[in-house]
Motif scaffolding. Structure first.
Motif, PDB file in Angstrom:
ATOM      1  N   GLY A 112      -6.828   5.555   1.637  1.00 36.23           N
ATOM      2  CA  GLY A 112      -7.778   5.820   0.551  1.00 36.23           C
ATOM      3  C   GLY A 112      -7.527   7.038  -0.303  1.00 36.23           C
ATOM      4  N   THR A 113      -6.345   7.655  -0.203  1.00 34.23           N
ATOM      5  CA  THR A 113      -6.140   8.883  -0.982  1.00 34.23           C
ATOM      6  C   THR A 113      -5.211   8.738  -2.190  1.00 34.23           C
ATOM      7  OG1 THR A 113      -4.414   9.545   0.542  1.00 34.23           O
ATOM      8  CG2 THR A 113      -6.591  10.449   0.948  1.00 34.23           C
ATOM      9  N   CYS A 114      -4.369   7.689  -2.264  1.00 35.59           N
ATOM     10  CA  CYS A 114      -3.334   7.669  -3.321  1.00 35.59           C
ATOM     11  C   CYS A 114      -3.641   6.733  -4.504  1.00 35.59           C
ATOM     12  CB  CYS A 114      -1.983   7.280  -2.715  1.00 35.59           C
ATOM     13  SG  CYS A 114      -1.816   5.521  -2.373  1.00 35.59           S
ATOM     14  N   TYR A 115      -4.615   5.878  -4.388  1.00 31.60           N
ATOM     15  CA  TYR A 115      -5.011   4.933  -5.452  1.00 31.60           C
ATOM     16  C   TYR A 115      -3.905   3.916  -5.805  1.00 31.60           C
ATOM     17  CZ  TYR A 115      -9.178   7.682  -6.204  1.00 31.60           C
ATOM     18  OH  TYR A 115     -10.378   8.314  -6.015  1.00 31.60           O
ATOM     19  N   ALA A 116      -3.001   3.642  -4.882  1.00 33.38           N
ATOM     20  CA  ALA A 116      -1.920   2.691  -5.165  1.00 33.38           C
ATOM     21  C   ALA A 116      -2.385   1.238  -5.028  1.00 33.38           C
ATOM     22  CB  ALA A 116      -0.753   2.933  -4.212  1.00 33.38           C
ATOM     23  N   CYS A 117      -3.568   1.040  -4.510  1.00 35.34           N
ATOM     24  CA  CYS A 117      -3.943  -0.324  -4.107  1.00 35.34           C
ATOM     25  C   CYS A 117      -5.232  -0.804  -4.758  1.00 35.34           C
ATOM     26  CB  CYS A 117      -4.103  -0.357  -2.584  1.00 35.34           C
ATOM     27  SG  CYS A 117      -5.462   0.685  -2.046  1.00 35.34           S
ATOM     28  N   MET A 176       0.821  -1.209   0.000  1.00 38.82           N
ATOM     29  CA  MET A 176       0.000   0.000   0.000  1.00 38.82           C
ATOM     30  C   MET A 176       0.850   1.252   0.000  1.00 38.82           C
ATOM     31  SD  MET A 176      -2.985  -1.006   2.627  1.00 38.82           S
ATOM     32  CE  MET A 176      -3.884  -2.542   2.414  1.00 38.82           C
ATOM     33  N   GLY A 177       0.201   2.352  -0.389  1.00 35.50           N
ATOM     34  CA  GLY A 177       0.842   3.656  -0.296  1.00 35.50           C
ATOM     35  C   GLY A 177       0.354   4.338   0.965  1.00 35.50           C
ATOM     36  N   CYS A 178      -0.679   5.191   0.785  1.00 35.87           N
ATOM     37  CA  CYS A 178      -1.166   5.983   1.918  1.00 35.87           C
ATOM     38  C   CYS A 178      -1.850   5.121   2.984  1.00 35.87           C
ATOM     39  CB  CYS A 178      -2.133   7.050   1.417  1.00 35.87           C
ATOM     40  SG  CYS A 178      -3.654   6.352   0.751  1.00 35.87           S
ATOM     41  N   GLY A 179      -2.535   4.082   2.546  1.00 33.78           N
ATOM     42  CA  GLY A 179      -3.235   3.211   3.491  1.00 33.78           C
ATOM     43  C   GLY A 179      -4.577   3.752   3.969  1.00 33.78           C
ATOM     44  N   LYS A 183     -10.639   0.266  -3.566  1.00 32.30           N
ATOM     45  CA  LYS A 183      -9.353   0.463  -2.902  1.00 32.30           C
ATOM     46  C   LYS A 183      -9.206  -0.579  -1.799  1.00 32.30           C
ATOM     47  CE  LYS A 183      -9.781   5.413  -3.509  1.00 32.30           C
ATOM     48  NZ  LYS A 183     -10.286   6.610  -2.835  1.00 32.30           N
ATOM     49  N   CYS A 231      -7.138  -0.657   0.626  1.00 33.81           N
ATOM     50  CA  CYS A 231      -6.876  -0.113   1.964  1.00 33.81           C
ATOM     51  C   CYS A 231      -8.132   0.424   2.639  1.00 33.81           C
ATOM     52  CB  CYS A 231      -5.810   0.970   1.901  1.00 33.81           C
ATOM     53  SG  CYS A 231      -6.368   2.468   1.070  1.00 33.81           S
TER      54      CYS A 231
END
Ligand code: FES
Length: 252
Positions: free
Chosen positions: A219-224, A214-217, A237, A239
Motif C-alpha cells: 500500500g505504499t507505492c501506488y503501482a497497483c 504489484m510493486g510494494c504489495g 489499491k 494490494c
C-alpha cells in the motif's frame, strides 16, 4: 498483522504447464483467509512477486501457493526445491468476506492462475454447508490443474480456449448454459475474463479478485491502483484495498 518471515519449502512440484504448487510452513498459516496473497522476495529481483494462496492446513501450520511462470522472477521461483527457504511477507490483502454472507449456492468462476484462490474459498464455503459450482477456464489441456479437487467441492465445468480439454471456448459460455439459482458468485482471473463475467452476471451479487503486477504489495507505492466505478477520480489499491472487491466496486 503483516509480517516478514523466512519460510521452509516443504514441497515444490509442477502441476501443469509452467504451473507450480509450493507448500510452505508458517506460524501464520491459520491467519490466511481465502483471497489473500503472499509476497515473495527473490534474489536479484527488486520487486517481490505476489502469489495467491490455494490452500491452508492450520493443524500442520502449512499453506499451499500456486504460481505460473510469467517472467524471470517466477522462472527463478520455479527452480527452487524442497528444503530451501523463501523470504515471504504475509498475509497480504483483503479476503472474500464469506463469514458475513448468507449463501446457499455459490458459483466460482476462475481463469488460469486465478483458479488457485478459488479452491481455498470453495473449501471454506463447503465447510459452511454452501453448495458450490465451479466453472474454470484454461488455455489448453496441458494447463489444467486441480480439476479433481474442485470436483470434491461440487459440480465442476472446464473450458479451454483451444478445446483440447472440456468445453471449447470461454467460461461465460458455460455460465450461460447453467440453469440454477445462485446467491453469490466469486471470480478471479485475467481482466478480460472478469469484465465478461461481471457483465454477464450483472444482476447477481458477487466478488472479484484482481490479478495485478504489484510493486510494494503493502500500500505504499501506488503501482497497483484501479479507479472506483462510482467515482473514477478516486482510486483503490489492489494490494491493500483488494485484491478482493465487490463485483461492481472498481472499473476493470
Ligand atoms: Fe504498492 Fe499496491 S503495490 S501500493
Amino acid at each position: 498483522m503483516i509480517k516478514k518471515q523466512t519460510l521452509e519449502i516443504l514441497s515444490h512440484i509442477q502441476i501443469a504447464e509452467d504451473t507450480f504448487e509450493v507448500v510452505l510452513r508458517s506460524s501464520l498459516s491459520k491467519e490466511l483467509k481465502p483471497g489473500q496473497f503472499v509476497h515473495i522476495a527473490l534474489p536479484g529481483h527488486m520487486l517481490r512477486r505476489p502469489v495467491s494462496i490455494a490452500n491452508v492446513n492450520p493443524e500442520a501450520e502449512t499453506f499451499t501457493m500456486i504460481f505460473k511462470i510469467l517472467g524471470e522472477g517466477t522462472r527463478n521461483l520455479s527452480k527452487y526445491k524442497h528444503g530451501q527457504y523463501l523470504d515471504v511477507i504475509l498475509p497480504c490483502g483483503t479476503h472474500y468476506p464469506i463469514e458475513e454472507l448468507t449463501i446457499s449456492h455459490a458459483l466460482l468462476v476462475g481463469g488460469g492462475i486465478g483458479v488457485p484462490p478459488l479452491y481455498y474459498l470453495g473449501k471454506k464455503l463447503k465447510e459452511k454447508g454452501v453448495n458450490v459450482t465451479s466453472v474454470l477456464g484454461f488455455q489448453s489441456a496441458t494447463h489444467v490443474f486441480y480439476e479433481e479437487k474442485f470436483q470434491q467441492l461440487g459440480d465442476t465445468f472446464i473450458a479451454t480456449n483451444d478445446g483440447t480439454y472440456g468445453q471449447k471456448g470461454f467460461v461465460t459460455e458455460i455460465i450461460a448454459e447453467l440453469d440454477m439459482p445462485i446467491d453469490y458468485y466469486f471470480s478471479c482471473g485475467p481482466t478480460p475474463m472478469l469484465q465478461a463475467v461481471t457483465n454477464q452476471l450483472s444482476n447477481q451479487k458477487g466478488y472479484i479478485s484482481l490479478e495485478e503486477r504489484m510493486g510494494c504489495g503493502v500500500g505504499t507505492c501506488y503501482a497497483c491502483v484501479v479507479p472506483l466505478k462510482a467515482d473514477p477520480e478516486q482510486n483503490k489499491k489492489i494490494c491493500k484495498d483488494g485484491p478482493v472487491f465487490l463485483a461492481n466496486e472498481v472499473s476493470l
